[in-house]
Design a protein around this motif. Structure first.
Motif, PDB file in Angstrom:
ATOM      1  N   GLY A  18       0.794  -1.222   0.000  1.00  0.00           N
ATOM      2  CA  GLY A  18       0.000   0.000   0.000  1.00  0.00           C
ATOM      3  C   GLY A  18       0.827   1.273   0.000  1.00  0.00           C
ATOM      4  O   GLY A  18       0.417   2.290  -0.579  1.00  0.00           O
ATOM      5  N   THR A  19       1.995   1.248   0.649  1.00  0.00           N
ATOM      6  CA  THR A  19       2.811   2.453   0.751  1.00  0.00           C
ATOM      7  C   THR A  19       3.259   2.981  -0.605  1.00  0.00           C
ATOM      8  O   THR A  19       3.196   4.200  -0.842  1.00  0.00           O
ATOM      9  CB  THR A  19       4.022   2.215   1.671  1.00  0.00           C
ATOM     10  N   PRO A  20       3.735   2.135  -1.543  1.00  0.00           N
ATOM     11  CA  PRO A  20       4.106   2.688  -2.860  1.00  0.00           C
ATOM     12  C   PRO A  20       2.936   3.329  -3.605  1.00  0.00           C
ATOM     13  O   PRO A  20       3.126   4.291  -4.351  1.00  0.00           O
ATOM     14  CB  PRO A  20       4.648   1.466  -3.621  1.00  0.00           C
ATOM     15  N   LEU A  21       1.723   2.820  -3.385  1.00  0.00           N
ATOM     16  CA  LEU A  21       0.552   3.445  -3.989  1.00  0.00           C
ATOM     17  C   LEU A  21       0.322   4.828  -3.388  1.00  0.00           C
ATOM     18  O   LEU A  21      -0.026   5.782  -4.102  1.00  0.00           O
ATOM     19  CB  LEU A  21      -0.684   2.566  -3.776  1.00  0.00           C
ATOM     20  N   LEU A  22       0.525   4.924  -2.057  1.00  0.00           N
ATOM     21  CA  LEU A  22       0.386   6.215  -1.390  1.00  0.00           C
ATOM     22  C   LEU A  22       1.466   7.187  -1.860  1.00  0.00           C
ATOM     23  O   LEU A  22       1.198   8.384  -2.042  1.00  0.00           O
ATOM     24  CB  LEU A  22       0.469   6.033   0.129  1.00  0.00           C
ATOM     25  N   ILE A  23       2.683   6.679  -2.077  1.00  0.00           N
ATOM     26  CA  ILE A  23       3.776   7.524  -2.560  1.00  0.00           C
ATOM     27  C   ILE A  23       3.411   8.150  -3.903  1.00  0.00           C
ATOM     28  O   ILE A  23       3.591   9.353  -4.125  1.00  0.00           O
ATOM     29  CB  ILE A  23       5.077   6.699  -2.693  1.00  0.00           C
ATOM     30  N   LYS A  24       2.873   7.335  -4.810  1.00  0.00           N
ATOM     31  CA  LYS A  24       2.483   7.841  -6.132  1.00  0.00           C
ATOM     32  C   LYS A  24       1.379   8.888  -6.020  1.00  0.00           C
ATOM     33  O   LYS A  24       1.406   9.915  -6.714  1.00  0.00           O
ATOM     34  CB  LYS A  24       2.017   6.679  -7.009  1.00  0.00           C
ATOM     35  N   LEU A  25       0.412   8.642  -5.133  1.00  0.00           N
ATOM     36  CA  LEU A  25      -0.697   9.575  -4.956  1.00  0.00           C
ATOM     37  C   LEU A  25      -0.207  10.905  -4.395  1.00  0.00           C
ATOM     38  O   LEU A  25      -0.575  11.982  -4.900  1.00  0.00           O
ATOM     39  CB  LEU A  25      -1.744   8.968  -4.026  1.00  0.00           C
ATOM     40  N   LEU A  26       0.634  10.849  -3.358  1.00  0.00           N
ATOM     41  CA  LEU A  26       1.137  12.072  -2.738  1.00  0.00           C
ATOM     42  C   LEU A  26       2.043  12.842  -3.684  1.00  0.00           C
ATOM     43  O   LEU A  26       2.007  14.081  -3.729  1.00  0.00           O
ATOM     44  CB  LEU A  26       1.884  11.721  -1.442  1.00  0.00           C
ATOM     45  N   ALA A  27       2.878  12.108  -4.445  1.00  0.00           N
ATOM     46  CA  ALA A  27       3.769  12.767  -5.406  1.00  0.00           C
ATOM     47  C   ALA A  27       2.968  13.457  -6.509  1.00  0.00           C
ATOM     48  O   ALA A  27       3.313  14.561  -6.957  1.00  0.00           O
ATOM     49  CB  ALA A  27       4.730  11.739  -6.005  1.00  0.00           C
TER      50      ALA A  27
END
Length: 354
Positions: A18-27
Motif C-alpha cells: 500500500g505504501t508505494p501506492l500512497l507515494i504515487k498519490l502524494l507525489a
C-alpha cells in the motif's frame, strides 16, 4: 495466538503493497516535505519527498485488526479499540498539521494552541473512556493506580489519572515526533517497542488473574491482555512494512501524521497493560532524544550556551560528521538495548512476585 500472527502479517503485507501506492498519490498531488533552512545541510536533498506516510500504517493497522477479528471470529475488546482510537485520533491531529505545512509551504503547520487543543481533546477522551467499561471482574481498560510492571501504590483518582494519562500521551507523541528526523529512525525504534508489547500482552494473558486454573500470586490484573498483543502485533507489522520504504534513502516520510499516532499508540498500550513507568525504559531512545532538546533549550536560556551542536540529539552526531545511516543504526542498537533491559525488568518483576 492465531490473532497475533494474523494481525502482524496482514499489517506487514498492507504497508508493503500500500505504501508505494500512497507515494504515487502524494507525489502526484505535490505533497512533499518542507525542509527547514536551519537544519543539517545534507537534508536539502530530501525536499519534496512525499510526507504524511503515517496514513499508510494507520490504515493498515486498523484494517489488520478488523480483518483478524473477522477471520478468527473473535470479538473486539474495549481495550484494543480504545488504543486504536488514541492511535488514529492523534494521527488525525498530525494529518491536519502536515496538510497545512504542505499547502502553505512552511515548516510550521497548526498553530501551537490548535495543535495542543487537538491532542488534549483526543487524550482526554481516551483517558475518561479507559476508566469505563468494566468487565465481569470489575476490570476497566485502564487503572487509576500508577504502574511499573504491574499496578502499585494508592489509587490516584480519576482526575489525577486523566492528567497523568495526558502527560504520557503528550510526552510520547512528541518524543516520537522529535525522533523522526532521520530516515527510518523513529519507524525502526517503534517496531522494537511494539514487539516488546506484543510479548508483554502474550505473557500477561498466560499469567492473567482471570485464569482460575493457572493464576498465581504474580498474576496480572489486565482487562484484555491478548487483544492488546493483537493491536501491538498489527502496529509492529505495519511499521515493519513501512520501514521498507522509509529507510534511507526514504521514498516517503511518516510526517506528524505518523509520529503523533505512534506516540499515542505507545502511551495507550502502556496505560492499558499497566506498564506506564516501564515505557520510559522500553522507549528509552525517545526519552533520550526528548531530554536532549530539554537540556539544549534549558542550557541556552540559562547560560546562553548550547550543550549540543544541534538538537534533537541525532542531528548533533550528524554535525560531528557521522553519516545518516551510521546514526540511525547506532541509535537502533541503543533502542534495542532499552527493549532488552525493559523486558528483563518486566520478567524480573514477575519472578519477584512469585
Amino acid at each position: 495466538m492465531k490473532q497475533i500472527l494474523f494481525s502482524g502479517t496482514i499489517g506487514l503485507f498492507l504497508t508493503l503493497i500500500g505504501t508505494p501506492l500512497l507515494i504515487k498519490l502524494l507525489a502526484k498531488k505535490g505533497y512533499g516535505q518542507f525542509i527547514r533552512d536551519d537544519g543539517p545541510r545534507t537534508h536539502g536533498s530530501k525536499k519534496g519527498t512525499p510526507t504524511m506516510g503515517g496514513i499508510s500504517f494507520i490504515l493498515a493497522t486498523i484494517i489488520a485488526y478488523v480483518v483478524t477479528k473477522v477471520i478468527t471470529s473473535s470479538d473486539p475488546t474495549f481495550s484494543g479499540v480504545l488504543v486504536l482510537f488514541l492511535f488514529a485520533g492523534m494521527g488525525l491531529v498530525g494529518f491536519l498539521d502536515d496538510y497545512i505545512k504542505i499547502v502553505k509551504q512552511r515548516s510550521l503547520g497548526l498553530r501551537a494552541k490548535a495543535k495542543m487543543a487537538g491532542q488534549l481533546i483526543v487524550g482526554i477522551a481516551f483517558a475518561v473512556l479507559s476508566l469505563q467499561f468494566a468487565d465481569l471482574r470489575g476490570q476497566t481498560p485502564a487503572s487509576d493506580r500508577l504502574s511499573f510492571t504491574q499496578d502499585f501504590g494508592w489509587q490516584i483518582g480519576p482526575v489525577i489519572f486523566v492528567i497523568w494519562a495526558l502527560f504520557m500521551i503528550l510526552a510520547m507523541s512528541n518524543g516520537v515526533n522529535l525522533t523522526d528526523g532521520l530516515d527510518g529512525l523513529a519507524t525502526g525504534a517503534s517496531v522494537m517497542v511494539f514487539g516488546a508489547y506484543t510479548f508483554i500482552g502474550i505473557w500477561q494473558h498466560q499469567e492473567s488473574c482471570a485464569n482460575q486454573i493457572t493464576a498465581g500470586p504474580a498474576c496480572y490484573e489486565v482487562r484484555d491482555p491478548l487483544d492488546l498483543a493483537v493491536v501491538a502485533s498489527a502496529l509492529m507489522g505495519a511499521c515493519f512494512g513501512f520501514l521498507w520504504w522509509n529507510t534511507s534513502p526514504a521514498k516517503i516520510f511518516m510526517g506528524d501524521t505518523g509520529s503523533l499516532a505512534l506516540g499515542g499508540a505507545l502511551a495507550g498500550l502502556a496505560i492499558c497493560s499497566r506498564t506506564e513507568l516501564l515505557l520510559a525504559i522500553l522507549g528509552g531512545l525517545f526519552v533520550l532524544i526528548t531530554m536532549s532538546v530539554v537540556i539544549q533549550v534549558g542550557s541556552f536560556r540559562l547560560t546562553g550556551k548550547r550543550v549540543f551542536r544541534m538538537a534533537p540529539l541525532q542531528h548533533h552526531f550528524e554535525l560531528k560528521g557521522w553519516s545518516e545511516v551510521l546514526v540511525v543504526v547506532r541509535f537502533w542498537i541503543i533502542q534495542g538495548m532499552c527493549v532488552i533491559v525493559g523486558l528483563g525488568i518486566f520478567y524480573g518483576g514477575w519472578q519477584a512476585a512469585k
